[in-house]
Write a protein that holds these residues in place. Structure first.
Motif, PDB file in Angstrom:
ATOM      1  N   MET A   1      47.018 111.062  16.539  1.00 49.20           N
ATOM      2  CA  MET A   1      46.378 110.326  15.525  1.00 49.20           C
ATOM      3  C   MET A   1      47.093 110.061  14.271  1.00 49.20           C
ATOM      4  SD  MET A   1      42.238 110.330  15.396  1.00 49.20           S
ATOM      5  CE  MET A   1      41.516 108.567  16.073  1.00 49.20           C
ATOM      6  N   LYS A   2      47.292 108.865  13.748  1.00 50.98           N
ATOM      7  CA  LYS A   2      48.145 108.730  12.344  1.00 50.98           C
ATOM      8  C   LYS A   2      47.042 108.904  11.452  1.00 50.98           C
ATOM      9  CE  LYS A   2      48.705 104.556  13.980  1.00 50.98           C
ATOM     10  NZ  LYS A   2      48.967 103.304  14.237  1.00 50.98           N
ATOM     11  N   GLU A   3      47.483 109.446  10.273  1.00 55.40           N
ATOM     12  CA  GLU A   3      46.574 109.690   9.198  1.00 55.40           C
ATOM     13  C   GLU A   3      46.443 108.306   8.207  1.00 55.40           C
ATOM     14  OE1 GLU A   3      47.424 113.109   7.024  1.00 55.40           O
ATOM     15  OE2 GLU A   3      46.683 114.591   8.486  1.00 55.40           O
ATOM     16  N   LEU A   4      45.346 108.120   7.967  1.00 55.67           N
ATOM     17  CA  LEU A   4      45.282 107.097   6.784  1.00 55.67           C
ATOM     18  C   LEU A   4      44.661 107.552   5.892  1.00 55.67           C
ATOM     19  CD1 LEU A   4      45.507 104.002   6.729  1.00 55.67           C
ATOM     20  CD2 LEU A   4      43.312 103.723   7.726  1.00 55.67           C
ATOM     21  N   LEU A   5      44.973 107.842   4.633  1.00 60.48           N
ATOM     22  CA  LEU A   5      44.529 108.387   3.157  1.00 60.48           C
ATOM     23  C   LEU A   5      43.616 107.527   2.522  1.00 60.48           C
ATOM     24  CD1 LEU A   5      47.157 110.821   2.340  1.00 60.48           C
ATOM     25  CD2 LEU A   5      45.430 111.219   3.953  1.00 60.48           C
ATOM     26  N   THR A   6      42.457 107.789   2.186  1.00 52.40           N
ATOM     27  CA  THR A   6      41.719 106.812   1.419  1.00 52.40           C
ATOM     28  C   THR A   6      41.292 107.272   0.164  1.00 52.40           C
ATOM     29  OG1 THR A   6      39.832 105.317   1.694  1.00 52.40           O
ATOM     30  CG2 THR A   6      39.669 107.516   2.547  1.00 52.40           C
ATOM     31  N   SER A   7      41.227 106.375  -0.939  1.00 51.21           N
ATOM     32  CA  SER A   7      40.814 106.792  -2.137  1.00 51.21           C
ATOM     33  C   SER A   7      39.994 105.337  -2.625  1.00 51.21           C
ATOM     34  CB  SER A   7      41.775 107.139  -3.277  1.00 51.21           C
ATOM     35  OG  SER A   7      42.820 106.133  -3.542  1.00 51.21           O
TER      36      SER A   7
ATOM     37  N   THR B   1      41.071 101.837  -1.212  1.00 46.33           N
ATOM     38  CA  THR B   1      42.453 101.671  -0.592  1.00 46.33           C
ATOM     39  C   THR B   1      42.569 102.589   0.567  1.00 46.33           C
ATOM     40  OG1 THR B   1      43.184 103.198  -2.375  1.00 46.33           O
ATOM     41  CG2 THR B   1      43.574 101.005  -2.692  1.00 46.33           C
ATOM     42  N   MET B   2      43.510 102.236   1.480  1.00 48.50           N
ATOM     43  CA  MET B   2      43.663 103.159   2.454  1.00 48.50           C
ATOM     44  C   MET B   2      45.279 102.983   2.792  1.00 48.50           C
ATOM     45  SD  MET B   2      40.674 102.964   5.431  1.00 48.50           S
ATOM     46  CE  MET B   2      38.885 103.335   5.091  1.00 48.50           C
ATOM     47  N   ALA B   3      46.062 103.691   2.932  1.00 46.23           N
ATOM     48  CA  ALA B   3      47.428 103.907   3.173  1.00 46.23           C
ATOM     49  C   ALA B   3      47.838 104.925   4.032  1.00 46.23           C
ATOM     50  CB  ALA B   3      48.275 103.826   1.837  1.00 46.23           C
ATOM     51  N   GLU B   4      48.662 104.587   4.979  1.00 43.93           N
ATOM     52  CA  GLU B   4      49.686 105.461   5.676  1.00 43.93           C
ATOM     53  C   GLU B   4      51.084 105.630   5.128  1.00 43.93           C
ATOM     54  OE1 GLU B   4      52.346 103.504   8.960  1.00 43.93           O
ATOM     55  OE2 GLU B   4      50.138 103.438   9.510  1.00 43.93           O
ATOM     56  N   ARG B   5      51.923 106.475   5.683  1.00 42.42           N
ATOM     57  CA  ARG B   5      53.087 106.847   5.201  1.00 42.42           C
ATOM     58  C   ARG B   5      53.866 105.418   4.846  1.00 42.42           C
ATOM     59  NH1 ARG B   5      56.183 110.566   8.961  1.00 42.42           N
ATOM     60  NH2 ARG B   5      54.332 109.923   9.905  1.00 42.42           N
ATOM     61  N   GLN B   6      53.851 104.638   5.703  1.00 39.28           N
ATOM     62  CA  GLN B   6      54.541 103.221   5.815  1.00 39.28           C
ATOM     63  C   GLN B   6      53.970 102.344   4.768  1.00 39.28           C
ATOM     64  OE1 GLN B   6      54.933 102.478   9.821  1.00 39.28           O
ATOM     65  NE2 GLN B   6      56.913 103.308  10.076  1.00 39.28           N
ATOM     66  N   GLY B   7      52.880 102.294   4.253  1.00 41.96           N
ATOM     67  CA  GLY B   7      52.262 101.035   3.561  1.00 41.96           C
ATOM     68  C   GLY B   7      50.863 101.162   3.394  1.00 41.96           C
ATOM     69  N   LEU B   8      50.644 100.272   2.788  1.00 43.56           N
ATOM     70  CA  LEU B   8      48.962  99.902   2.509  1.00 43.56           C
ATOM     71  C   LEU B   8      48.522  99.207   3.824  1.00 43.56           C
ATOM     72  CD1 LEU B   8      46.757  99.891   0.063  1.00 43.56           C
ATOM     73  CD2 LEU B   8      47.478  97.833  -0.319  1.00 43.56           C
TER      74      LEU B   8
ATOM     75  N   LYS C   1      36.733  99.966   9.045  1.00 40.89           N
ATOM     76  CA  LYS C   1      37.233 101.427   9.047  1.00 40.89           C
ATOM     77  C   LYS C   1      36.873 101.677  10.458  1.00 40.89           C
ATOM     78  CE  LYS C   1      35.541 102.938   4.802  1.00 40.89           C
ATOM     79  NZ  LYS C   1      34.667 103.724   3.915  1.00 40.89           N
ATOM     80  N   HIS C   2      36.005 101.126  11.362  1.00 43.24           N
ATOM     81  CA  HIS C   2      35.702 101.781  12.761  1.00 43.24           C
ATOM     82  C   HIS C   2      36.826 101.115  13.595  1.00 43.24           C
ATOM     83  CE1 HIS C   2      33.353 102.530  16.408  1.00 43.24           C
ATOM     84  NE2 HIS C   2      33.775 101.327  16.944  1.00 43.24           N
ATOM     85  N   GLU C   3      37.175  99.894  13.339  1.00 44.36           N
ATOM     86  CA  GLU C   3      38.255  99.325  13.944  1.00 44.36           C
ATOM     87  C   GLU C   3      39.796  99.871  13.863  1.00 44.36           C
ATOM     88  OE1 GLU C   3      40.097  94.858  15.044  1.00 44.36           O
ATOM     89  OE2 GLU C   3      39.680  95.454  13.071  1.00 44.36           O
ATOM     90  N   LEU C   4      39.710 100.316  12.583  1.00 46.28           N
ATOM     91  CA  LEU C   4      41.155 101.059  12.276  1.00 46.28           C
ATOM     92  C   LEU C   4      41.166 102.495  12.961  1.00 46.28           C
ATOM     93  CD1 LEU C   4      41.429 100.399   8.518  1.00 46.28           C
ATOM     94  CD2 LEU C   4      43.101  99.501  10.465  1.00 46.28           C
ATOM     95  N   GLN C   5      40.097 103.131  13.251  1.00 44.84           N
ATOM     96  CA  GLN C   5      40.008 104.354  13.896  1.00 44.84           C
ATOM     97  C   GLN C   5      39.941 104.219  15.419  1.00 44.84           C
ATOM     98  OE1 GLN C   5      36.081 105.255  12.021  1.00 44.84           O
ATOM     99  NE2 GLN C   5      37.215 107.212  11.126  1.00 44.84           N
ATOM    100  N   THR C   6      39.329 103.154  15.906  1.00 44.63           N
ATOM    101  CA  THR C   6      39.129 103.165  17.270  1.00 44.63           C
ATOM    102  C   THR C   6      40.077 102.175  18.033  1.00 44.63           C
ATOM    103  OG1 THR C   6      37.525 101.380  17.202  1.00 44.63           O
ATOM    104  CG2 THR C   6      36.651 103.540  17.453  1.00 44.63           C
ATOM    105  N   ARG C   7      40.213 101.139  17.607  1.00 40.78           N
ATOM    106  CA  ARG C   7      41.565 100.178  17.963  1.00 40.78           C
ATOM    107  C   ARG C   7      42.936 100.646  17.720  1.00 40.78           C
ATOM    108  NH1 ARG C   7      41.391  93.799  17.962  1.00 40.78           N
ATOM    109  NH2 ARG C   7      43.156  93.432  19.435  1.00 40.78           N
ATOM    110  N   TYR C   8      42.960 101.166  16.560  1.00 46.97           N
ATOM    111  CA  TYR C   8      44.463 101.468  16.145  1.00 46.97           C
ATOM    112  C   TYR C   8      44.538 102.986  15.761  1.00 46.97           C
ATOM    113  CZ  TYR C   8      44.296  96.511  15.345  1.00 46.97           C
ATOM    114  OH  TYR C   8      44.178  95.118  15.672  1.00 46.97           O
TER     115      TYR C   8
ATOM    116  N   LEU D   1      41.105 110.026   6.329  1.00 45.82           N
ATOM    117  CA  LEU D   1      41.010 111.113   5.368  1.00 45.82           C
ATOM    118  C   LEU D   1      40.924 110.855   3.975  1.00 45.82           C
ATOM    119  CD1 LEU D   1      43.516 113.345   7.318  1.00 45.82           C
ATOM    120  CD2 LEU D   1      40.926 113.275   7.642  1.00 45.82           C
ATOM    121  N   PRO D   2      40.506 111.851   3.215  1.00 46.94           N
ATOM    122  CA  PRO D   2      40.383 111.653   1.719  1.00 46.94           C
ATOM    123  C   PRO D   2      41.994 111.764   1.342  1.00 46.94           C
ATOM    124  CG  PRO D   2      39.100 113.312   2.129  1.00 46.94           C
ATOM    125  CD  PRO D   2      39.282 112.919   3.434  1.00 46.94           C
ATOM    126  N   GLY D   3      42.533 111.149   0.281  1.00 45.49           N
ATOM    127  CA  GLY D   3      43.851 111.397  -0.105  1.00 45.49           C
ATOM    128  C   GLY D   3      44.495 110.349  -0.817  1.00 45.49           C
ATOM    129  N   ARG D   4      45.592 110.587  -1.219  1.00 51.55           N
ATOM    130  CA  ARG D   4      46.515 109.584  -1.536  1.00 51.55           C
ATOM    131  C   ARG D   4      47.867 109.548  -1.230  1.00 51.55           C
ATOM    132  NH1 ARG D   4      44.433 106.984  -6.050  1.00 51.55           N
ATOM    133  NH2 ARG D   4      46.315 106.343  -6.989  1.00 51.55           N
TER     134      ARG D   4
END
Length: 182
Positions: A1-7, A18-25, A40-47, A52-55
């Motif tokens: 799974m890819k991490e998607l950090l949220t704040s 805001t939610m971002a991964e290493r490559q962008g927003l 949020k559910h679609e980002l988790q289940t489909r993608y 996770l909390p973070g920046r």
């Protein structure tokens, strides 16, 4: 799974997530948007994202860019975007990003822009509503064919304020009194 950090952070129009991964927003939404849990559910289940909390540096960049946008000193965002979606959605979102600051477009005009029939305006509206990156992918700039303010996931009151902000900055220069816009 890819991490998607949220704040979350505050804007003149209310808190935004805001939610971002290493490559962008990946997501920028008003915290009270009714569709946010489904997004949020679609980002988790489909993608395949683990949220996770973070920046990331993208969180800092979008906060700085939005502050400049609301101060009427930024018209073009440069934060890198990651926009998972269907090829049709991505074409619509790219067309949205081409709608100039301080102007509007209709669903029918966007359909023609992406090479579809003007009658595809409902499909355009659907893709517009599934945009997960508010303001940066400026779905607020799309209005009805009759010039009316149509739905906006962040609320029509915000859409009206965003359009007023952009028109004031484009045609009158930065407003002397920001409070008058918000």
């Amino acid at each position: 799974m890819k991490e998607l950090l949220t704040s979350t952070f505050d804007t003149p129009l209310g808190p935004m997530v805001t939610m971002a991964e290493r490559q962008g927003l990946v997501l920028l939404e008003f915290a009270d948007r009714p569709a946010l849990p489904a997004e949020k559910h679609e980002l988790q289940t489909r993608y395949g994202y683990a949220i996770l909390p973070g920046r990331t540096p993208h969180h800092d960049q979008i906060e700085q860019e939005l502050a400049a946008y609301f101060a009427c000193t930024l018209q073009q965002f440069t934060v890198p975007l990651v926009t998972p979606g269907s090829s049709f959605q991505i074409r619509v979102w790219n067309a949205l990003r081409a709608v100039p600051y301080g102007t509007t477009s209709t669903y029918g005009e966007l359909a023609v822009t992406i090479g579809a029939q003007p009658s595809a305006s409902r499909a355009i509206g659907g893709a517009n509503g599934q945009n997960r990156i508010a303001i940066v992918v400026p779905c607020h700039r799309v209005i009805g064919a009759d010039g009316s303010l149509t739905g906006y996931g962040g609320g029509k009151h915000r859409k009206e304020k965003l359009l007023r902000l952009e028109r004031a900055a484009k045609f009158d220069g930065p407003p002397a009194e920001q409070v008058s816009l918000f």
